[in-house]
Design an enzyme around this catalytic site. Structure first.
Site, mmCIF file in Angstrom:
data_model
loop_
_atom_site.group_PDB
_atom_site.id
_atom_site.type_symbol
_atom_site.label_atom_id
_atom_site.label_comp_id
_atom_site.label_asym_id
_atom_site.label_seq_id
_atom_site.Cartn_x
_atom_site.Cartn_y
_atom_site.Cartn_z
ATOM 1 N N SER A 191 12.639 -12.481 -9.821
ATOM 2 C CA SER A 191 12.978 -11.258 -9.114
ATOM 3 C C SER A 191 14.522 -10.515 -9.399
ATOM 4 O O SER A 191 15.280 -9.906 -8.767
ATOM 5 C CB SER A 191 12.738 -11.210 -6.934
ATOM 6 O OG SER A 191 13.184 -12.371 -7.051
ATOM 7 N N HIS A 219 7.194 -8.526 -9.942
ATOM 8 C CA HIS A 219 8.229 -7.780 -10.409
ATOM 9 C C HIS A 219 7.332 -7.418 -11.791
ATOM 10 O O HIS A 219 8.126 -6.862 -11.991
ATOM 11 C CB HIS A 219 8.990 -8.317 -9.774
ATOM 12 C CG HIS A 219 9.903 -8.259 -9.274
ATOM 13 N ND1 HIS A 219 10.222 -7.207 -8.132
ATOM 14 C CD2 HIS A 219 9.661 -9.793 -8.029
ATOM 15 C CE1 HIS A 219 10.893 -8.176 -7.515
ATOM 16 N NE2 HIS A 219 10.645 -9.253 -7.665
ATOM 17 N N LYS A 250 5.866 -3.083 -4.042
ATOM 18 C CA LYS A 250 7.180 -3.010 -5.246
ATOM 19 C C LYS A 250 5.991 -1.509 -6.286
ATOM 20 O O LYS A 250 6.439 -0.751 -5.237
ATOM 21 C CB LYS A 250 7.074 -4.337 -5.834
ATOM 22 C CG LYS A 250 7.955 -5.269 -5.025
ATOM 23 C CD LYS A 250 8.023 -6.621 -5.188
ATOM 24 C CE LYS A 250 8.995 -7.051 -4.138
ATOM 25 N NZ LYS A 250 8.632 -8.580 -3.515
HETATM 26 C C1 LIG Z 1 9.130 -9.936 -2.503
HETATM 27 C C2 LIG Z 1 8.484 -10.860 -3.354
HETATM 28 C C3 LIG Z 1 7.653 -12.188 -2.470
HETATM 29 C C4 LIG Z 1 7.431 -11.119 -0.777
HETATM 30 O O1 LIG Z 1 6.306 -10.332 -0.731
HETATM 31 P P1 LIG Z 1 6.653 -9.827 0.641
HETATM 32 O O2 LIG Z 1 5.036 -8.497 0.267
HETATM 33 O O3 LIG Z 1 8.003 -8.907 0.179
HETATM 34 O O4 LIG Z 1 6.725 -10.044 1.353
HETATM 35 C C5 LIG Z 1 7.070 -13.184 -3.043
HETATM 36 N N1 LIG Z 1 7.067 -13.696 -4.451
HETATM 37 C C6 LIG Z 1 8.522 -12.273 -5.050
HETATM 38 C C7 LIG Z 1 8.982 -12.862 -6.646
HETATM 39 C C8 LIG Z 1 9.085 -11.596 -4.621
HETATM 40 O O5 LIG Z 1 9.857 -10.447 -5.360
#
Ligand SMILES: *Cc1c(COP(=O)(O)O)cnc(C)c1O
Length: 405
Positions: A191, A219, A250
């Site tokens: 990330s 991602h 995302k």
């Molecule tokens: C954003 C993210 C999460 C958490 O997801 P949310 O829906 O924002 O709580 C978990 N793992 C990774 C690698 C992330 O980037």
């Protein structure tokens, strides 16, 4: 009360001194390449809305229709009376999209990590994680009570070393009742660095040692593979990974988290994942928007968005000094190192109308503060050129070698 206030104020002052104080900014517009923050408009290079779906008409319409039909609230947890049709539609769509037997949705990715890892590992087990995995995975591993081992980022020799150690340890303790297990967890695309895990080799290792593997595709979902399922698909590993995780917030444009895998895995999580069981179901609008996001990503429009994103990525990375060729991620980190320098760079970019976040400890290691540029299919070429020009003016277009971390 007074001592409580004073104590917290002292702690906040210490954060400020270390350049680690954080505060919220009010965004007064929809997500997109242009956002309005505190009355001013910015060109936005900070969101994870990689395919430009957060403000997409099809997702908004799906959310509105779900509100009309199912209301605003979910009423209860899924196992009481909150398991609404939109949640099931979402899970069917996710399983079809990812090519797995079944899927389970959670209110956030954070909740998916927490519930799943703690449901799969307990105090007799070993959880092995990459040094750079997301905080939700670290927290979950701690919560599980399992023995936690961390391997150096993407370091297969270190992972192998730990798996060998766990093998001998588990032989000794594998006495009572259920056999202890090793659960390896990594992200497919990291990330804060945008780099890829060597997933083929990780899969080979975990198979050699009989460990289980969970891969977080937060991602990568929507961006890689023939069907845009993620990096796991691109590497042809779908059938060899026990637990595939991702988020709906995302590239999929909505909010929530998911786990994909076998029916047995999903049945186990419905019974054991505490963040799923003891939490109100996501609102119908969130589930319906996510389903529309999944459907859109699966469609030819999803393919068009993805190829637009890769064009933007190549425009940006070929303009850096030195040019970064073949960069395969929507996340482009520009490592600054020092926390205050990173904050200063972000502030200067903001003055010029560009929104690029400075990422600091504890999100990344101390001394590896960075500007984290993220691109979206919704950006135009000329917007990417505007960013490059601003980076060059500030001498920020140089990708430092990541020796700080
Ligand atoms: C954003 C993210 C999460 C958490 O997801 P949310 O829906 O924002 O709580 C978990 N793992 C990774 C690698 C992330 O980037």
């Amino acid at each position: 009360m007074k001592i409580f206030e004073e104590e917290l104020q002292a702690r906040l002052a210490s954060l400020r001194e270390q350049q680690l104080y954080r505060e919220l900014r009010i965004v007064d517009s929809a997500q997109g390449p242009h956002i309005r923050v505190a009355g001013k408009s910015f060109l936005n290079f900070s969101s994870n809305d990689y395919l430009g779906l957060a403000n997409e008409p099809a997702l908004k319409a799906a959310a509105c229709a779900a509100v009309e039909r199912y209301g605003a609230g979910a009423g209860a947890s899924r196992l009481i009376c909150g398991s609404l049709a939109p949640h099931h539609e979402l899970e069917n769509a996710l399983a079809e999209f990812k090519g797995t037997e079944a899927a389970l949705s959670f209110s956030t990715g954070y909740a998916a990590s927490l519930g799943t890892i703690a449901a799969l590992a307990g105090k007799d087990d070993v959880v092995v994680i990459d040094k750079l995995v997301h905080a939700s995975i670290v927290d979950a591993a701690r919560l599980s009570g399992a023995k936690l081992r961390i391997f150096a980022h993407n370091d297969l020799a270190d992972l192998e070393h730990i798996l060998k150690w766990a093998d001998t340890r588990l032989d000794k303790t594998g006495s009572a009742g259920s056999r202890p297990h090793v659960l390896v967890i990594t992200e497919s695309v990291f990330s804060m660095d945008g780099d890829h895990a060597p997933l083929r080799e990780v899969v080979e290792l975990k198979e050699r040692f009989g460990a289980w593997l969970m891969v977080d595709e937060a991602h990568a979902t929507g961006l890689y593979g023939t069907n845009r399922r993620g990096l796991v698909e691109a590497l042809g590993l779908g059938g060899r990974i026990e637990v595939q995780m991702g988020t709906l917030g995302k590239a999929l444009g909505a909010c929530g988290g998911y786990i994909c895998g076998t029916r047995t895995l999903i049945d186990w999580l419905v019974n054991q994942a505490r963040s799923f069981i003891f939490s109100t179901a996501p609102v119908p609008a969130a589930a319906a928007a996510a389903t529309a996001g999944v459907r859109l990503v699966m469609s030819p429009l999803g393919e068009a968005r993805r190829s637009g994103l890769w064009q933007r990525v190549s425009e940006l990375t070929s303009g850096l000094t030195p040019a970064l060729s073949g960069w395969q991620s929507a996340i482009v980190p520009l490592i600054v190192g020092d926390e205050s320098k990173a904050l200063e760079a972000a502030a200067t970019l903001r003055e010029g109308g560009l929104f690029v976040p400075a990422i600091r400890y504890p999100t990344v290691a101390r001394g590896s503060a960075r500007l984290r540029v993220t691109l979206s299919a919704a950006h135009t070429s000329s917007e990417v050129m505007q960013l490059l020009a601003a980076l060059k003016r500030l001498n920020l277009d140089r990708r430092e070698v990541e020796s700080h971390a």
